[in-house]
Enzyme design. Structure first.
Site, PDB file in Angstrom:
ATOM      1  N   CYS A 243       0.805  -1.175   0.010  1.00 15.61           N
ATOM      2  CA  CYS A 243       0.023   0.110  -0.053  1.00 15.61           C
ATOM      3  C   CYS A 243       1.036   1.142  -0.083  1.00 15.61           C
ATOM      4  CB  CYS A 243      -1.081   0.026   1.394  1.00 15.61           C
ATOM      5  SG  CYS A 243      -2.136  -1.445   1.283  1.00 15.61           S
ATOM      6  N   HIS A 244       1.901   1.197   0.899  1.00 12.30           N
ATOM      7  CA  HIS A 244       2.575   2.559   0.999  1.00 12.30           C
ATOM      8  C   HIS A 244       4.265   2.417   1.023  1.00 12.30           C
ATOM      9  CE1 HIS A 244      -1.512   3.642   2.388  1.00 12.30           C
ATOM     10  NE2 HIS A 244      -1.383   4.572   1.684  1.00 12.30           N
ATOM     11  N   GLY A 245       4.398   1.124   0.762  1.00 10.59           N
ATOM     12  CA  GLY A 245       6.045   0.549   0.752  1.00 10.59           C
ATOM     13  C   GLY A 245       6.594   0.550   2.357  1.00 10.59           C
TER      14      GLY A 245
END
Length: 280
Positions: A243-245
């Site tokens: 999703c956001h690394g």
């Protein structure tokens, strides 16, 4: 001239009012203080007082004719009982008969201590009954707030550790959340424990996160926004959140990305005798 004979008859009129047990009439319209009229010739030197040689009479009704100016009185005679009782009745109050109050003396307790004991018994019984009702009400109320059977069944999950080969992950569902179970190799254990954990964003040693070095148990929920990370991925060989690394190492510690904390470790126990992992 024809002689005219006059015959005088005496008529005894029975009392038309209620009487007490002593024979005294009970009628608020009767004035027991009526005196004999003055000058009738029977005072015998005693002034104005009721006669003692004749039955007592009471005036019950007095009417006056406005046109003729005449008065009409009605009298009632009652037999003398021989018992004298002072009467306080008068005609100035509202005309109402006094109520007859029953005699409750035979129902009164003869022993005061016995009566007190009965009162204590009744109070104690009512208190015990009230406490029982209150307990039942509170118990039923708390029962409605307890978890249902299906929720309790999911509260504890058992996993057979023999079914998980070394170097593999298993994902199970516990309380609606995914749980990662990793059977780590010896190289993975050494890598996790040789890391300088004190310099990490969320400092935590590998020994604090595991009960047995080869078994790693974590909630599969990213601590950033709740996504599910991907296993055996990322820059550190652990888990990667798409999703956001966010990157997690082989011990589930945050190493890179926006996640603020390590992956959460749930409450679990390892039963070595049965080879079971019990979560919850």
């Amino acid at each position: 001239m024809a002689a005219v004979q006059l015959a005088k008859k005496a008529v005894t009129v029975p009392p038309t009012v209620r009487t007490l047990a002593s024979g005294v009439p009970v009628a608020p319209l009767i004035d027991l203080k009526v005196r004999a009229p003055a000058g009738h010739g029977h005072e015998h030197g005693h002034g104005h007082a009721p006669r003692s040689d004749l039955p007592a009479r009471w005036a019950t009704k007095v009417s006056r004719s406005s046109s003729l100016g005449l008065y009409n009185k009605s009298y009632t005679a009652a037999p003398v009982t021989g018992v004298f009782q002072k009467s306080l009745m008068h005609t100035s109050a509202v005309a109402r008969d006094a109520p007859q109050v029953p005699d409750f003396s035979k129902y009164q307790a003869k022993d005061e201590s016995r009566n007190r004991g009965l009162a204590y018994f009744m109070i104690g019984s009512l208190g015990l009954l009230s406490a029982s009702v209150a307990k039942s009400t509170v118990t039923e109320f708390l029962a409605t707030m307890s978890a249902s059977a299906d929720v309790l069944a999911m509260a504890r999950v058992e996993v057979d550790l023999a079914a998980i080969p070394e170097g593999k992950n298993v994902i199970i569902k516990w309380r609606g959340k995914p749980v990662f179970i990793r059977h780590r190799t010896q190289d993975e254990i050494e890598e996790a424990r040789n890391t300088d954990w004190k310099s990490l964003r969320d400092p935590e040693s590998d020994e604090q996160r595991t009960k047995k070095p080869e078994w790693l148990v974590m909630l599969g929920v990213c601590t950033h926004l709740g996504c599910v990370p991907i296993g055996e991925a990322g820059d550190y060989g652990g888990w990667f959140c798409p999703c956001h690394g966010s990157h997690y190492d082989i011990s589930g510690r945050i190493r890179k990305g926006p996640a603020p904390l390590n992956l959460e470790v749930p409450q679990y126990d390892i039963n070595e005798a049965d080879g079971k992992l019990v979560i919850g």
